[in-house]
Design a protein around this motif. Structure first.
Motif, PDB file in Angstrom:
ATOM      1  N   MET A 158       0.651 -12.798   7.981  1.00 31.46           N
ATOM      2  CA  MET A 158      -0.081 -14.007   7.650  1.00 31.46           C
ATOM      3  C   MET A 158       0.842 -15.107   7.154  1.00 31.46           C
ATOM      4  SD  MET A 158      -3.613 -12.888   5.920  1.00 31.46           S
ATOM      5  CE  MET A 158      -4.789 -11.940   6.801  1.00 31.46           C
ATOM      6  N   ASN A 159       1.971 -14.714   6.581  1.00 29.32           N
ATOM      7  CA  ASN A 159       2.989 -15.657   6.124  1.00 29.32           C
ATOM      8  C   ASN A 159       2.512 -16.586   5.008  1.00 29.32           C
ATOM      9  OD1 ASN A 159       5.614 -16.517   6.115  1.00 29.32           O
ATOM     10  ND2 ASN A 159       5.220 -18.161   7.563  1.00 29.32           N
ATOM     11  N   ARG A 160       1.699 -16.050   4.129  1.00 24.91           N
ATOM     12  CA  ARG A 160       1.291 -16.812   2.950  1.00 24.91           C
ATOM     13  C   ARG A 160       2.250 -16.495   1.818  1.00 24.91           C
ATOM     14  NH1 ARG A 160      -4.553 -14.337   2.475  1.00 24.91           N
ATOM     15  NH2 ARG A 160      -3.207 -12.558   2.800  1.00 24.91           N
ATOM     16  N   GLY A 161       2.227 -17.319   0.802  1.00 22.31           N
ATOM     17  CA  GLY A 161       2.961 -17.041  -0.423  1.00 22.31           C
ATOM     18  C   GLY A 161       1.965 -16.665  -1.502  1.00 22.31           C
ATOM     19  N   ILE A 162       2.142 -15.506  -2.125  1.00 25.34           N
ATOM     20  CA  ILE A 162       1.172 -14.965  -3.074  1.00 25.34           C
ATOM     21  C   ILE A 162       1.851 -14.688  -4.412  1.00 25.34           C
ATOM     22  CG2 ILE A 162      -0.460 -13.075  -3.505  1.00 25.34           C
ATOM     23  CD1 ILE A 162      -1.198 -14.794  -1.059  1.00 25.34           C
ATOM     24  N   VAL A 163       1.149 -14.978  -5.511  1.00 30.68           N
ATOM     25  CA  VAL A 163       1.624 -14.676  -6.860  1.00 30.68           C
ATOM     26  C   VAL A 163       0.796 -13.524  -7.415  1.00 30.68           C
ATOM     27  CG1 VAL A 163       1.730 -15.515  -9.240  1.00 30.68           C
ATOM     28  CG2 VAL A 163       2.401 -17.010  -7.364  1.00 30.68           C
ATOM     29  N   VAL A 164       1.470 -12.532  -7.990  1.00 33.17           N
ATOM     30  CA  VAL A 164       0.787 -11.398  -8.608  1.00 33.17           C
ATOM     31  C   VAL A 164       1.357 -11.211 -10.010  1.00 33.17           C
ATOM     32  CG1 VAL A 164       0.301  -8.921  -8.476  1.00 33.17           C
ATOM     33  CG2 VAL A 164       0.461 -10.274  -6.372  1.00 33.17           C
ATOM     34  N   THR A 165       0.481 -11.150 -11.001  1.00 31.69           N
ATOM     35  CA  THR A 165       0.941 -10.829 -12.352  1.00 31.69           C
ATOM     36  C   THR A 165       0.799  -9.324 -12.547  1.00 31.69           C
ATOM     37  OG1 THR A 165      -1.239 -11.239 -13.319  1.00 31.69           O
ATOM     38  CG2 THR A 165       0.294 -13.096 -13.250  1.00 31.69           C
ATOM     39  N   GLY A 166       1.747  -8.736 -13.248  1.00 29.23           N
ATOM     40  CA  GLY A 166       1.725  -7.286 -13.451  1.00 29.23           C
ATOM     41  C   GLY A 166       2.012  -6.538 -12.162  1.00 29.23           C
ATOM     42  N   GLY A 167       2.897  -7.081 -11.326  1.00 27.17           N
ATOM     43  CA  GLY A 167       3.136  -6.520 -10.000  1.00 27.17           C
ATOM     44  C   GLY A 167       4.212  -5.462  -9.900  1.00 27.17           C
ATOM     45  N   GLY A 168       4.791  -5.060 -11.002  1.00 30.03           N
ATOM     46  CA  GLY A 168       5.898  -4.115 -10.942  1.00 30.03           C
ATOM     47  C   GLY A 168       5.506  -2.655 -10.881  1.00 30.03           C
ATOM     48  N   HIS A 169       4.249  -2.349 -11.151  1.00 34.90           N
ATOM     49  CA  HIS A 169       3.824  -0.949 -11.157  1.00 34.90           C
ATOM     50  C   HIS A 169       2.307  -0.865 -11.025  1.00 34.90           C
ATOM     51  CE1 HIS A 169       3.517  -2.351 -15.291  1.00 34.90           C
ATOM     52  NE2 HIS A 169       2.632  -1.409 -15.494  1.00 34.90           N
TER      53      HIS A 169
END
Length: 162
Positions: free
Chosen positions: A1-12
């Protein structure tokens, strides 16, 4: 899809899986996490990941993370928070998957009121535009109790005991 997404708490945990789902869909993901070791290892395994170390509860860190994300070409977000109250840990997640459901009364906010006036006032306000599940009244388990879904669909159970 080639979107840019932000995720908080994404390390585990769930946050990590959310990142992987977006990467598998062809998106670029920028995530922030307070667990530096797990996050660095995860980011090194995935070239479409941008990692930022920090705690989103710190306003300056959050500001820098947003700036970092914008520079990386990120435009979407998935929010995740973990907090504790009285030693009990809770997790809140804003799902990136579209669902046919909203809130459920299976999870309620339970409030013990100090006075009859307080429970009456809260029940009246929460009922406006909402749905009464159990009318405010006397029940075998409570002198005064009411259960309502507010206008947003959030379930509230209110009780008063002398």
């Amino acid at each position: 899809m080639n979107r840019g997404i932000v995720v908080t708490g994404g390390g585990h945990g769930i946050g990590k899986q959310i990142c992987l789902d977006f990467i598998q869909a062809g998106d670029r993901v920028c995530f922030i996490d307070i667990d530096e070791k797990k996050s660095v290892d995860f980011a090194e395994e995935n070239p479409n990941l941008f990692y930022f170390y920090g705690d989103v509860a710190d306003p300056l860190t959050l500001k820098r993370f947003i700036e970092f994300s914008l520079e990386a070409g990120i435009e979407g977000t998935v929010k995740q928070a973990i907090f504790s109250l009285n030693g009990q840990e809770y997790m809140c997640i804003d799902s990136y998957i579209k669902h046919e459901f909203t809130f459920t009364p299976a999870m309620s906010l339970y409030v013990t009121c100090d006075t009859r006036e307080e429970i009456d006032r809260l029940f009246e306000k929460l009922s406006e535009g909402g749905n009464i599940l159990m009318p405010l009244g006397s029940y075998p388990f409570s002198e005064r109790f009411g259960w309502v879904n507010d206008k947003y669909g959030v379930s509230w159970q209110l009780t008063f005991e002398k």
